[in-house]
Motif scaffolding. Structure first.
Motif, PDB file in Angstrom:
ATOM      1  N   HIS A   1      31.981  47.245  32.954  1.00  0.00           N
ATOM      2  CA  HIS A   1      32.056  45.980  32.219  1.00  0.00           C
ATOM      3  C   HIS A   1      30.650  45.410  32.099  1.00  0.00           C
ATOM      4  N   HIS A   2      30.271  45.088  30.894  1.00  0.00           N
ATOM      5  CA  HIS A   2      28.911  44.603  30.670  1.00  0.00           C
ATOM      6  C   HIS A   2      28.849  43.087  30.532  1.00  0.00           C
ATOM      7  N   ASP A   3      30.028  42.439  30.466  1.00  0.00           N
ATOM      8  CA  ASP A   3      30.018  41.009  30.213  1.00  0.00           C
ATOM      9  C   ASP A   3      30.479  40.202  31.417  1.00  0.00           C
ATOM     10  N   VAL A   4      30.553  40.819  32.596  1.00  0.00           N
ATOM     11  CA  VAL A   4      30.888  40.047  33.782  1.00  0.00           C
ATOM     12  C   VAL A   4      29.709  39.184  34.187  1.00  0.00           C
ATOM     13  N   ARG A   5      30.005  38.123  34.945  1.00  0.00           N
ATOM     14  CA  ARG A   5      28.947  37.226  35.395  1.00  0.00           C
ATOM     15  C   ARG A   5      29.072  36.994  36.891  1.00  0.00           C
ATOM     16  N   HIS A   6      27.934  36.872  37.556  1.00  0.00           N
ATOM     17  CA  HIS A   6      27.889  36.458  38.941  1.00  0.00           C
ATOM     18  C   HIS A   6      27.766  34.935  38.984  1.00  0.00           C
ATOM     19  N   LEU A   7      27.996  34.375  40.167  1.00  0.00           N
ATOM     20  CA  LEU A   7      27.830  32.938  40.337  1.00  0.00           C
ATOM     21  C   LEU A   7      26.389  32.529  40.039  1.00  0.00           C
ATOM     22  N   ASP A   8      25.419  33.313  40.481  1.00  0.00           N
ATOM     23  CA  ASP A   8      24.020  32.975  40.217  1.00  0.00           C
ATOM     24  C   ASP A   8      23.705  32.941  38.724  1.00  0.00           C
ATOM     25  N   ASP A   9      24.344  33.846  37.954  1.00  0.00           N
ATOM     26  CA  ASP A   9      24.144  33.839  36.499  1.00  0.00           C
ATOM     27  C   ASP A   9      24.600  32.513  35.897  1.00  0.00           C
ATOM     28  N   ILE A  10      25.764  32.056  36.367  1.00  0.00           N
ATOM     29  CA  ILE A  10      26.329  30.818  35.826  1.00  0.00           C
ATOM     30  C   ILE A  10      25.493  29.612  36.262  1.00  0.00           C
ATOM     31  N   ARG A  11      25.065  29.621  37.522  1.00  0.00           N
ATOM     32  CA  ARG A  11      24.210  28.523  37.992  1.00  0.00           C
ATOM     33  C   ARG A  11      22.927  28.428  37.164  1.00  0.00           C
ATOM     34  N   THR A  12      22.330  29.567  36.901  1.00  0.00           N
ATOM     35  CA  THR A  12      21.080  29.587  36.131  1.00  0.00           C
ATOM     36  C   THR A  12      21.314  29.089  34.715  1.00  0.00           C
ATOM     37  N   LEU A  13      22.412  29.542  34.111  1.00  0.00           N
ATOM     38  CA  LEU A  13      22.730  29.134  32.743  1.00  0.00           C
ATOM     39  C   LEU A  13      22.877  27.615  32.651  1.00  0.00           C
ATOM     40  N   ILE A  14      23.631  27.025  33.589  1.00  0.00           N
ATOM     41  CA  ILE A  14      23.871  25.581  33.551  1.00  0.00           C
ATOM     42  C   ILE A  14      22.606  24.807  33.923  1.00  0.00           C
TER      43      ILE A  14
ATOM     44  N   ASP B   1      21.567  15.755  34.859  1.00  0.00           N
ATOM     45  CA  ASP B   1      21.607  16.325  36.200  1.00  0.00           C
ATOM     46  C   ASP B   1      22.986  16.160  36.833  1.00  0.00           C
ATOM     47  N   LYS B   2      23.634  15.048  36.565  1.00  0.00           N
ATOM     48  CA  LYS B   2      24.960  14.797  37.122  1.00  0.00           C
ATOM     49  C   LYS B   2      25.965  15.824  36.621  1.00  0.00           C
ATOM     50  N   ILE B   3      25.985  16.069  35.305  1.00  0.00           N
ATOM     51  CA  ILE B   3      26.925  17.038  34.734  1.00  0.00           C
ATOM     52  C   ILE B   3      26.599  18.449  35.213  1.00  0.00           C
ATOM     53  N   LYS B   4      25.319  18.775  35.313  1.00  0.00           N
ATOM     54  CA  LYS B   4      24.930  20.086  35.838  1.00  0.00           C
ATOM     55  C   LYS B   4      25.492  20.295  37.244  1.00  0.00           C
ATOM     56  N   LYS B   5      25.277  19.319  38.112  1.00  0.00           N
ATOM     57  CA  LYS B   5      25.705  19.469  39.501  1.00  0.00           C
ATOM     58  C   LYS B   5      27.222  19.562  39.602  1.00  0.00           C
ATOM     59  N   GLN B   6      27.929  18.699  38.877  1.00  0.00           N
ATOM     60  CA  GLN B   6      29.385  18.723  38.934  1.00  0.00           C
ATOM     61  C   GLN B   6      29.926  20.080  38.467  1.00  0.00           C
ATOM     62  N   SER B   7      29.376  20.598  37.379  1.00  0.00           N
ATOM     63  CA  SER B   7      29.844  21.879  36.841  1.00  0.00           C
ATOM     64  C   SER B   7      29.556  23.022  37.806  1.00  0.00           C
ATOM     65  N   ILE B   8      28.341  23.047  38.361  1.00  0.00           N
ATOM     66  CA  ILE B   8      27.976  24.109  39.307  1.00  0.00           C
ATOM     67  C   ILE B   8      28.845  24.027  40.561  1.00  0.00           C
ATOM     68  N   ASP B   9      29.154  22.813  41.011  1.00  0.00           N
ATOM     69  CA  ASP B   9      30.002  22.657  42.193  1.00  0.00           C
ATOM     70  C   ASP B   9      31.390  23.252  41.963  1.00  0.00           C
ATOM     71  N   VAL B  10      31.943  23.087  40.764  1.00  0.00           N
ATOM     72  CA  VAL B  10      33.270  23.645  40.471  1.00  0.00           C
ATOM     73  C   VAL B  10      33.215  25.169  40.476  1.00  0.00           C
ATOM     74  N   PHE B  11      32.209  25.742  39.818  1.00  0.00           N
ATOM     75  CA  PHE B  11      32.077  27.204  39.811  1.00  0.00           C
ATOM     76  C   PHE B  11      31.884  27.742  41.229  1.00  0.00           C
ATOM     77  N   THR B  12      31.100  27.050  42.030  1.00  0.00           N
ATOM     78  CA  THR B  12      30.884  27.488  43.409  1.00  0.00           C
ATOM     79  C   THR B  12      32.180  27.458  44.200  1.00  0.00           C
ATOM     80  N   GLU B  13      32.968  26.404  44.008  1.00  0.00           N
ATOM     81  CA  GLU B  13      34.250  26.280  44.699  1.00  0.00           C
ATOM     82  C   GLU B  13      35.188  27.434  44.340  1.00  0.00           C
ATOM     83  N   ILE B  14      35.266  27.748  43.063  1.00  0.00           N
ATOM     84  CA  ILE B  14      36.160  28.821  42.625  1.00  0.00           C
ATOM     85  C   ILE B  14      35.660  30.175  43.123  1.00  0.00           C
ATOM     86  N   ALA B  15      34.362  30.390  43.037  1.00  0.00           N
ATOM     87  CA  ALA B  15      33.800  31.664  43.497  1.00  0.00           C
ATOM     88  C   ALA B  15      34.041  31.874  44.987  1.00  0.00           C
ATOM     89  N   ARG B  16      33.902  30.826  45.780  1.00  0.00           N
ATOM     90  CA  ARG B  16      34.161  30.944  47.210  1.00  0.00           C
ATOM     91  C   ARG B  16      35.618  31.304  47.472  1.00  0.00           C
TER      92      ARG B  16
END
Length: 410
Positions: A79-92, A99-114
């Motif tokens: 699969h060439h289109d999978v993403r890691h958590l770090d990829d998503i963090r960098t993108l956002i 900064d508030k929206i960035k942090k909130q969004s990254i926190d949700v992705f981190t929660e799901i990834a964990r």
């Protein structure tokens, strides 16, 4: 203050949440323009207002230019289109969002990834997944916080969540409902979930659960005394055999946390002596008075006739709301009468500011009187941050103090 109440009688997902907020009146073009700050392409946004069960609401969807993959993926070899958590963090993090929206969004992705890492027994950095990392989920999560910001919401509350039962089919087999990632995100929380055995499919998605953990400050019934401004419905995509929607209620809430521009005012003190009421019902009465916008509510131990241990219930409110609080006292306590008096008070002028911390945005109350200045963090914000990040309240408070000192020294 504006309070958003989520009536999740049919669960919650990212597209249902955005649909409900669009239905409350968010300008769709403004919403689209804000999403362009994410600097990602390959999708179109679709908004339709339609009726289900003769109730009108909004259906929101992210339409991808290419077919999307769904489900957790253990190996990215094919699969060439999978993403890691770090990829998503960098993108956002590299976007032009606040900064508030960035942090909130990254926190949700981190929660799901964990949660996915625990479910599949993998280190977080080795988790490969399509469903959460796919473009539509990125837009759903970031778009949810954009929509919340555009609506000007100060606090989010919710009902108990409803989920279905049975199994759903995903790319790598069958999953029980609630799906494992959702169940894992519930660990260590008091998020109430009612499982509906009459619905044999998923109602709470991992994205929806992640949003709930990040946004919702409290769970309970619809506010009784706040002013309801608008209602909106965001429709889900699944055919559940029932009305599949998320209802969003926008309230104007009276709370402490209001700007005070004077150093004196008048308040009404209402009191009642109570000697025949349980502690549980007294606590309930206090909650009702506070939710109605009382300036303060407190109990004082007293002795009444026949040496009965009792308590005096005192309520402070603005004079114009005397009838409201008298009615509430007569309704929720055993008293058959109350007494009241108008009082003058000297107070500190106060306003509120928000500081960014590693635990998120925290409101600070700034009180002033002459040369005296006091800055204190709002307890509710600190408590919510402590629960969300699974740290102690004192750790959040120390971080707030550290940020306040840094601000003073700049």
């Amino acid at each position: 203050m504006k309070t958003l109440y989520l009536d999740a009688f049919s669960g919650i997902s990212g597209d249902m949440f955005i649909g409900a907020l669009l239905d409350l009146g968010i300008d769709f073009e403004h919403f689209q323009a804000e999403l362009t700050k994410l600097h990602v392409h390959g999708y179109q946004l679709e908004k339709r207002r339609l009726a289900k069960n003769s109730i009108y609401g909004t259906s929101f969807d992210v339409v991808l230019n290419h077919e999307k993959d769904r489900g957790f993926v253990e190996s990215a070899a094919h699969h060439h289109d999978v993403r890691h958590l770090d990829d998503i963090r960098t993108l956002i993090a590299s976007s032009d969002l606040s900064d508030k929206i960035k942090k909130q969004s990254i926190d949700v992705f981190t929660e799901i990834a964990r949660a996915e890492a625990v479910v599949h027994q993998l280190p977080v950095e080795e988790v490969h997944f399509h469903e959460v990392g796919a473009l539509d989920s990125i837009v759903d999560i970031v778009g949810s916080f954009i929509a919340l910001d555009l609506l000007g919401v100060d606090e989010v509350r919710a009902s108990e969540l409803s989920d279905g039962s049975g199994f759903i089919q995903v790319a790598h087999g069958q999953m029980p409902v609630p799906v494992p990632a959702v169940m894992q995100m519930r660990v260590g929380t008091h998020i109430p979930i009612r499982q509906r055995t009459d619905i044999r499919t998923e109602l709470i998605t991992p994205t929806g659960m992640g949003l709930v953990k990040e946004m919702v400050a409290a769970f309970g019934p619809v506010p009784e005394h706040d002013l309801l401004l608008k209602t909106g419905y965001g429709f889900g995509k699944r055919e559940t055999g029932t009305f599949n929607a998320l209802r969003a209620l926008l309230f104007e809430t009276k709370k402490s946390g209001q700007t005070v521009r004077t150093d004196h005012d008048s308040v009404l003190l209402i009191e009642a002596n109570l000697d025949d009421q349980s502690g549980e019902s007294l606590a309930f009465a206090m909650d009702q008075l506070i939710e109605a916008g009382a300036l303060d509510v407190f109990f004082t131990p007293i002795y009444m006739k026949k040496n009965r241990p009792s308590c005096k219930l005192s309520v402070l409110c603005i004079p114009e709301e005397r009838e409201v609080f008298v009615d509430l006292l007569l309704k929720h306590t055993s008293t058959i009468g109350v007494r009241y008096q108008l009082m003058q008070r000297s107070i500190m002028k106060r306003c509120f500011k928000t500081i960014d911390t590693k635990f998120g945005a925290i409101r600070i109350k700034v009180a002033r009187s002459g040369s005296v200045v006091r800055e204190t963090a709002e307890y509710d914000d600190c408590a919510q941050a402590a629960r969300r990040h699974r740290v102690s309240l004192s750790e959040v408070e120390r971080e707030v103090q550290r940020q306040l000192i840094l601000t003073e020294n700049q």
